[in-house]
Design a protein around this motif. Structure first.
Motif, PDB file in Angstrom:
ATOM      1  N   THR A  41      61.535  37.241  19.286  1.00  0.00           N
ATOM      2  CA  THR A  41      60.316  38.112  18.926  1.00  0.00           C
ATOM      3  C   THR A  41      60.121  39.207  20.309  1.00  0.00           C
ATOM      4  N   GLY A  42      60.165  38.764  21.298  1.00  0.00           N
ATOM      5  CA  GLY A  42      59.970  39.436  22.584  1.00  0.00           C
ATOM      6  C   GLY A  42      60.910  40.498  22.850  1.00  0.00           C
ATOM      7  N   SER A  43      61.939  40.134  22.872  1.00  0.00           N
ATOM      8  CA  SER A  43      63.353  40.867  22.739  1.00  0.00           C
ATOM      9  C   SER A  43      63.287  42.031  21.952  1.00  0.00           C
ATOM     10  N   LEU A  44      63.094  41.632  20.526  1.00  0.00           N
ATOM     11  CA  LEU A  44      62.980  42.580  19.751  1.00  0.00           C
ATOM     12  C   LEU A  44      61.798  43.599  19.910  1.00  0.00           C
ATOM     13  N   LEU A  45      60.931  43.147  20.157  1.00  0.00           N
ATOM     14  CA  LEU A  45      59.701  44.168  20.445  1.00  0.00           C
ATOM     15  C   LEU A  45      59.937  44.886  21.396  1.00  0.00           C
ATOM     16  N   LYS A  46      60.434  44.433  22.551  1.00  0.00           N
ATOM     17  CA  LYS A  46      60.815  45.175  23.749  1.00  0.00           C
ATOM     18  C   LYS A  46      61.609  46.197  23.623  1.00  0.00           C
ATOM     19  N   GLY A  64      61.843  38.925  31.228  1.00  0.00           N
ATOM     20  CA  GLY A  64      60.338  39.406  31.120  1.00  0.00           C
ATOM     21  C   GLY A  64      59.673  38.954  29.881  1.00  0.00           C
ATOM     22  N   VAL A  65      60.324  38.217  29.016  1.00  0.00           N
ATOM     23  CA  VAL A  65      59.629  37.708  27.767  1.00  0.00           C
ATOM     24  C   VAL A  65      59.478  36.444  27.667  1.00  0.00           C
ATOM     25  N   VAL A  66      59.993  35.371  28.415  1.00  0.00           N
ATOM     26  CA  VAL A  66      59.805  34.158  28.511  1.00  0.00           C
ATOM     27  C   VAL A  66      59.615  33.510  29.944  1.00  0.00           C
TER      28      VAL A  66
END
Length: 89
Positions: A41-46, A64-66
């Motif tokens: 989810t963090g990668s998609l939102l980034k 930068g997401v985990v």
């Protein structure tokens, strides 16, 4: 954010599947699932530049997401989610 962390509801089948496993191993499996969800989810939102968190300045981060240093917190959170699940079911 509520949607992302609300995805913990999908751990129900995993709770049942790994119930006979040792306590710590279950916690590590839950943490791995949470890390995967957070990473995806963090990668998609980034990618669309709307990610509400950025761990790029942290020492132990992945893209930068985990954050790996959050592992103990996610193990404990997973075990708490499991406890709540079994209390409800």
């Amino acid at each position: 954010m509520f949607f992302i962390y609300g995805m913990v509801a999908f751990l129900g089948p995993i709770f049942r599947l790994i119930a006979p496993m040792p306590f710590l191993l279950r916690g590590l499996i839950y943490a791995a699932c949470i890390f995967m969800g957070e990473f995806v989810t963090g990668s998609l939102l980034k990618r669309i530049q709307v990610c509400p968190w950025d761990y790029s300045n942290a020492k132990y981060h992945v893209k930068g997401v985990v954050r790996w240093d959050y592992l103990p917190a996610w193990v404990i959170a997973g075990l708490i989610f499991e406890w709540v699940y079994w209390a409800i079911v």
